[in-house]
Design an enzyme around this catalytic site. Structure first.
Site, PDB file in Angstrom:
ATOM      1  NE  ARG A 102      37.330  32.139  44.399  1.00  0.00           N
ATOM      2  CZ  ARG A 102      37.409  30.852  44.228  1.00  0.00           C
ATOM      3  NH1 ARG A 102      37.824  30.741  42.411  1.00  0.00           N
ATOM      4  NH2 ARG A 102      37.090  30.250  46.178  1.00  0.00           N
ATOM      5  CB  CYS A 104      32.440  31.059  45.889  1.00  0.00           C
ATOM      6  SG  CYS A 104      32.179  29.877  45.996  1.00  0.00           S
TER       7      CYS A 104
END
Length: 124
Positions: A102, A104
């Site tokens: 991920r 972000c």
């Protein structure tokens, strides 16, 4: 060869793009805003918006024959990085084992005044 994927349960694209494209053994899901596909309304607050974005992702995954366990990478865009912990707590309800990679980011603005937008790369 590519295949366009569209779920009637997720909100329609707000521009010239597809909800998702399957190509080369992978599914590429466009950023999902926290809009309820049935009502067209946006949830309020970061927790509800994160949940709606991830629910929209789930609708598209199921339409293409995938599920959350097939997600290998997500990108989370936040209106405020101060919402990271609250977003992360909801995100952890959807990804519970073998977490995807991920990224972000805090961004200057998101479409339609959203607080979060989430995209995904998915492989079986």
């Amino acid at each position: 060869m590519k295949k366009i994927i569209a779920s009637p349960l997720a909100p329609k694209a707000v521009g010239p793009y597809s909800q998702a494209v399957e190509a080369g053994g992978a599914l590429y899901v466009s950023g999902q805003l926290p809009i309820d596909g049935a009502t067209g309304k946006m949830a309020e607050g970061i927790e509800a918006q994160t949940r709606q974005s991830l629910d929209n992702l789930g609708h598209i995954l199921r339409e293409a024959g995938y599920d959350y366990s097939n997600v290998v990478k997500t990108t989370v865009l936040l209106d405020s990085i101060g919402d990271f912990a609250a977003m992360n707590a909801v995100y952890a309800e959807y990804f519970t084992a073998e977490m995807p990679a991920r990224m972000c980011y805090e961004v200057a603005k998101l479409p339609m005044g959203a607080l979060v937008e989430i995209d995904a790369v998915v492989v079986k």
